[in-house]
Design a protein around this motif. Structure first.
Motif, PDB file in Angstrom:
ATOM      1  N   TYR A   1       0.440   2.730   4.353  1.00  0.00           N
ATOM      2  CA  TYR A   1       1.889   2.847   4.524  1.00  0.00           C
ATOM      3  C   TYR A   1       2.432   3.901   3.560  1.00  0.00           C
ATOM      4  O   TYR A   1       1.887   4.097   2.465  1.00  0.00           O
ATOM      5  CB  TYR A   1       2.566   1.505   4.210  1.00  0.00           C
ATOM      6  CG  TYR A   1       2.389   0.458   5.280  1.00  0.00           C
ATOM      7  CD1 TYR A   1       2.987   0.602   6.527  1.00  0.00           C
ATOM      8  CD2 TYR A   1       1.632  -0.681   5.040  1.00  0.00           C
ATOM      9  CE1 TYR A   1       2.837  -0.378   7.500  1.00  0.00           C
ATOM     10  CE2 TYR A   1       1.477  -1.655   6.013  1.00  0.00           C
ATOM     11  CZ  TYR A   1       2.085  -1.494   7.243  1.00  0.00           C
ATOM     12  OH  TYR A   1       1.938  -2.455   8.206  1.00  0.00           O
ATOM     13  N   SER A   2       3.507   4.546   3.957  1.00  0.00           N
ATOM     14  CA  SER A   2       4.137   5.539   3.090  1.00  0.00           C
ATOM     15  C   SER A   2       5.578   5.124   2.844  1.00  0.00           C
ATOM     16  O   SER A   2       6.133   4.314   3.594  1.00  0.00           O
ATOM     17  CB  SER A   2       4.107   6.906   3.777  1.00  0.00           C
ATOM     18  OG  SER A   2       4.987   6.891   4.884  1.00  0.00           O
TER      19      SER A   2
ATOM     20  N   GLY B   1      -3.403   9.687  -2.419  1.00  0.00           N
ATOM     21  CA  GLY B   1      -3.724   9.765  -0.988  1.00  0.00           C
ATOM     22  C   GLY B   1      -5.086  10.325  -0.648  1.00  0.00           C
ATOM     23  O   GLY B   1      -5.713   9.880   0.304  1.00  0.00           O
TER      24      GLY B   1
ATOM     25  N   ARG C   1       4.278   3.947  -8.832  1.00  0.00           N
ATOM     26  CA  ARG C   1       3.074   4.491  -8.196  1.00  0.00           C
ATOM     27  C   ARG C   1       1.831   3.783  -8.737  1.00  0.00           C
ATOM     28  O   ARG C   1       1.856   3.247  -9.845  1.00  0.00           O
ATOM     29  CB  ARG C   1       2.951   5.991  -8.494  1.00  0.00           C
ATOM     30  CG  ARG C   1       4.091   6.796  -7.935  1.00  0.00           C
ATOM     31  CD  ARG C   1       4.168   8.146  -8.616  1.00  0.00           C
ATOM     32  NE  ARG C   1       5.422   8.815  -8.302  1.00  0.00           N
ATOM     33  CZ  ARG C   1       5.528   9.872  -7.497  1.00  0.00           C
ATOM     34  NH1 ARG C   1       4.466  10.389  -6.951  1.00  0.00           N
ATOM     35  NH2 ARG C   1       6.703  10.406  -7.257  1.00  0.00           N
TER      36      ARG C   1
ATOM     37  N   GLY D   1      -4.337   9.844   3.135  1.00  0.00           N
ATOM     38  CA  GLY D   1      -3.101   9.107   2.879  1.00  0.00           C
ATOM     39  C   GLY D   1      -2.337   8.703   4.124  1.00  0.00           C
ATOM     40  O   GLY D   1      -1.501   7.813   4.072  1.00  0.00           O
ATOM     41  N   ARG D   2      -2.632   9.332   5.278  1.00  0.00           N
ATOM     42  CA  ARG D   2      -1.880   9.027   6.498  1.00  0.00           C
ATOM     43  C   ARG D   2      -2.059   7.582   6.943  1.00  0.00           C
ATOM     44  O   ARG D   2      -1.244   7.040   7.652  1.00  0.00           O
ATOM     45  CB  ARG D   2      -2.358   9.907   7.653  1.00  0.00           C
ATOM     46  CG  ARG D   2      -1.945  11.343   7.572  1.00  0.00           C
ATOM     47  CD  ARG D   2      -2.381  12.065   8.823  1.00  0.00           C
ATOM     48  NE  ARG D   2      -3.751  11.716   9.212  1.00  0.00           N
ATOM     49  CZ  ARG D   2      -4.256  11.942  10.411  1.00  0.00           C
ATOM     50  NH1 ARG D   2      -3.531  12.493  11.340  1.00  0.00           N
ATOM     51  NH2 ARG D   2      -5.509  11.608  10.683  1.00  0.00           N
TER      52      ARG D   2
ATOM     53  N   GLU E   1       0.017   3.539  -2.991  1.00  0.00           N
ATOM     54  CA  GLU E   1      -1.178   4.394  -3.055  1.00  0.00           C
ATOM     55  C   GLU E   1      -0.906   5.807  -2.543  1.00  0.00           C
ATOM     56  O   GLU E   1      -1.805   6.631  -2.538  1.00  0.00           O
ATOM     57  CB  GLU E   1      -2.314   3.763  -2.232  1.00  0.00           C
ATOM     58  CG  GLU E   1      -3.297   2.943  -3.052  1.00  0.00           C
ATOM     59  CD  GLU E   1      -2.707   1.679  -3.622  1.00  0.00           C
ATOM     60  OE1 GLU E   1      -1.888   1.055  -2.932  1.00  0.00           O
ATOM     61  OE2 GLU E   1      -3.051   1.320  -4.766  1.00  0.00           O
ATOM     62  N   TYR E   2       0.336   6.079  -2.102  1.00  0.00           N
ATOM     63  CA  TYR E   2       0.533   7.374  -1.441  1.00  0.00           C
ATOM     64  C   TYR E   2       0.302   8.552  -2.387  1.00  0.00           C
ATOM     65  O   TYR E   2      -0.024   9.641  -1.966  1.00  0.00           O
ATOM     66  CB  TYR E   2       1.909   7.446  -0.778  1.00  0.00           C
ATOM     67  CG  TYR E   2       3.050   7.666  -1.743  1.00  0.00           C
ATOM     68  CD1 TYR E   2       3.578   6.603  -2.461  1.00  0.00           C
ATOM     69  CD2 TYR E   2       3.589   8.933  -1.932  1.00  0.00           C
ATOM     70  CE1 TYR E   2       4.610   6.799  -3.348  1.00  0.00           C
ATOM     71  CE2 TYR E   2       4.624   9.126  -2.827  1.00  0.00           C
ATOM     72  CZ  TYR E   2       5.126   8.066  -3.537  1.00  0.00           C
ATOM     73  OH  TYR E   2       6.144   8.257  -4.417  1.00  0.00           O
ATOM     74  N   ASN E   3       0.438   8.298  -3.691  1.00  0.00           N
ATOM     75  CA  ASN E   3       0.206   9.398  -4.636  1.00  0.00           C
ATOM     76  C   ASN E   3      -1.280   9.616  -4.927  1.00  0.00           C
ATOM     77  O   ASN E   3      -1.660  10.609  -5.508  1.00  0.00           O
ATOM     78  CB  ASN E   3       0.960   9.154  -5.951  1.00  0.00           C
ATOM     79  CG  ASN E   3       0.518   7.868  -6.626  1.00  0.00           C
ATOM     80  OD1 ASN E   3       0.498   6.823  -5.987  1.00  0.00           O
ATOM     81  ND2 ASN E   3       0.134   7.917  -7.877  1.00  0.00           N
TER      82      ASN E   3
ATOM     83  N   THR F   1       0.817  -1.219   0.000  1.00  0.00           N
ATOM     84  CA  THR F   1       0.000   0.000   0.000  1.00  0.00           C
ATOM     85  C   THR F   1       0.853   1.272   0.000  1.00  0.00           C
ATOM     86  O   THR F   1       0.298   2.371   0.020  1.00  0.00           O
ATOM     87  CB  THR F   1      -0.970   0.009   1.203  1.00  0.00           C
ATOM     88  OG1 THR F   1      -0.274  -0.433   2.357  1.00  0.00           O
ATOM     89  CG2 THR F   1      -2.159  -0.881   0.952  1.00  0.00           C
ATOM     90  N   THR F   2       2.187   1.133  -0.043  1.00  0.00           N
ATOM     91  CA  THR F   2       2.987   2.359  -0.219  1.00  0.00           C
ATOM     92  C   THR F   2       2.800   2.892  -1.639  1.00  0.00           C
ATOM     93  O   THR F   2       3.165   4.018  -1.925  1.00  0.00           O
ATOM     94  CB  THR F   2       4.493   2.119   0.019  1.00  0.00           C
ATOM     95  OG1 THR F   2       4.985   1.179  -0.941  1.00  0.00           O
ATOM     96  CG2 THR F   2       4.760   1.589   1.411  1.00  0.00           C
TER      97      THR F   2
END
Ligand SMILES: [Cu+2]
Length: 442
Positions: A250-251, A194, A401, A246-247, A190-192, A187-188
């Motif tokens: 995972y980032s 968010g 991404r 997005g928090r 998906e940070y873009n 799931t890092t």
């Protein structure tokens, strides 16, 4: 001079504000974790496994069979009755030509992804005990409830308990299709996306299905949910309630933090710890995933936990202590190294049984004898699209991404992040100043 003072004040304010913001995020995760565990523990609606179901769950773990090493195998302790245990376990230990590799969900080929979906679907619709309304899939949901596994959460036993549970779940899938392995959702990626997570292509009809409300698309549409606690709030079938924040997922920064953890103790005690970080994805997906007692009803649970297991596998690679033996004293009750990893039992070669203990979950044998992992897309430094090795990913700023599905918002005008199913080509549609992914027939 006045300008310099003003600038200094501004900088201080910025540091204080951003500093507090970080603390608040961390604090939230720890607090939320405690709340989730409290709710999970208050679930008193105990469903006992039938003898046939215990038998079924037992025979999935046949480690040590035919190995002659006397390592024994793990079993499930039936609560309230112990009949039927250990029967039907006459399979010989599977001999692997090569170790099964657990890959990122987005790295599966089309046929691997279909096989994975199909195996889950079949498990959900197969009953080892036809007199029960629990399918073989549902047995694993019941295993994860606080009545079955009172110490699976809220302490040091967390990582090992879930590793063992995933191991058995994978065996159950392999009984349906021996070529299937578990896969993980990184799931890092998906940070873009968010602030519009439901746009991600993983929530499409040919991937994991919609994430807003009742799951009505994809391979798990209308999955049956049981028990009062999981049916409340009008959730009559599998439901999600994605939080566009997005928090919670995972980032890339989280991965860098995990890289600095060198002991089991650090992983369990630094704030927010490994377990609290994992809760973020439960909150982010929402719906049934939000409650520990109901979370495994959503197949995303297994994809998420396999990623948690992957992250633990990575941490163990650079651990400076022995990953098999480092286990602190003074843990929370039930989480000690020699406490039972309830409800899993260890059957010895002479036929006797003893509880599988928490320390057994730290054995290297899981990832040296049963499965291994392929590198997560979040670890790839890409320069071209093909480096990301997935039609659901694109490369931007040297990072892979997540692409968005049809209707999803594009970054700028470029359609590079637009994913379209087979037979369609990516295009775009304009609404106001924004561009959205639009799929056109080829
Ligand atoms: Cu759990």
């Amino acid at each position: 001079m006045l300008f310099k003072i003003a600038l200094l004040v501004l900088v201080c304010v910025f540091i204080i504000v951003t500093g507090f913001e970080d603390d608040e995020t961390d604090l939230d995760k720890m607090k939320i974790m405690e709340e989730m565990i409290k709710e999970w523990k208050s679930d008193n609606d105990e469903i006992k496994f039938t003898p046939t179901q215990i038998s079924y769950l037992n025979h999935l773990d046949n480690r040590g069979r035919g190995s002659g090493r006397g390592r024994g195998r793990g079993n499930v302790r039936g609560r309230g009755n112990g009949q039927g245990r250990g029967k039907g376990n006459n399979r010989s230990k599977r001999q692997y030509e090569y170790l099964p590799v657990r890959k990122a969900y987005r790295h599966l080929s089309d046929s691997e992804r279909k096989d994975f979906h199909d195996a889950i679907y079949q498990l959900k619709h197969t009953f080892s005990d036809p007199t029960s309304d629990l399918s073989n899939y549902d047995l694993f949901v019941n295993l994860h409830r606080s009545n079955s596994a009172p110490y699976a959460h809220g302490g040091h036993a967390f990582a090992g308990w879930h590793r063992h549970c995933l191991y058995r779940f994978e065996k159950a899938l392999q009984e349906i299709n021996e070529d299937v392995t578990l896969c993980y959702l990184d799931t890092t990626m998906e940070y873009n996306v968010g602030d519009r997570l439901e746009d991600s292509a993983i929530f499409g009809p040919d991937t994991l299905g919609n994430a807003d409300g009742k799951v009505v698309t994809g391979p798990f549409a209308h999955f049956k949910v049981l028990w009062e606690t999981c049916l409340k709030n009008n959730r009559t079938s599998l439901s999600r309630n994605i939080q566009n924040d997005g928090r919670f997922f995972y980032s890339p920064a989280d991965l860098r933090i995990f890289d600095t953890w060198n002991t089991f103790e650090e992983m369990n005690t630094l704030r927010p710890n490994f377990e609290a970080e994992h809760d973020g994805v439960h909150i982010g997906i929402g719906g049934h995933m939000l409650e520990i007692a109901c979370a495994p009803f959503d197949p995303i649970f297994w994809l998420h936990h396999t990623f948690v297991d992957y992250l633990w596998w990575e941490i163990r690679q650079h651990q400076t202590t022995d990953p098999e033996t480092e286990y602190p004293n003074g843990t929370r009750p039930g989480h000690g190294r020699d406490d039972p990893m309830s409800p899993f039992m260890l059957e010895l070669d002479d036929g006797s049984e003893q509880p599988l203990t928490n320390i057994a979950g730290l054995s290297n044998s899981y990832t040296t004898e049963e499965y291994t992992y392929q590198q997560a897309p979040g670890r790839i430094v890409c320069s071209t699209y093909s480096d990301c090795r997935s039609k659901f990913l694109y490369c931007s700023g040297r990072r892979c991404r997540a692409k968005v599905r049809e209707g999803g918002q594009l970054e700028g005008r470029s359609t590079v992040s637009c994913y379209c199913p087979p037979g369609f080509i990516p295009g775009r549609r304009r609404r106001g100043r924004q561009y959205y992914c639009r799929c056109r027939p080829r």
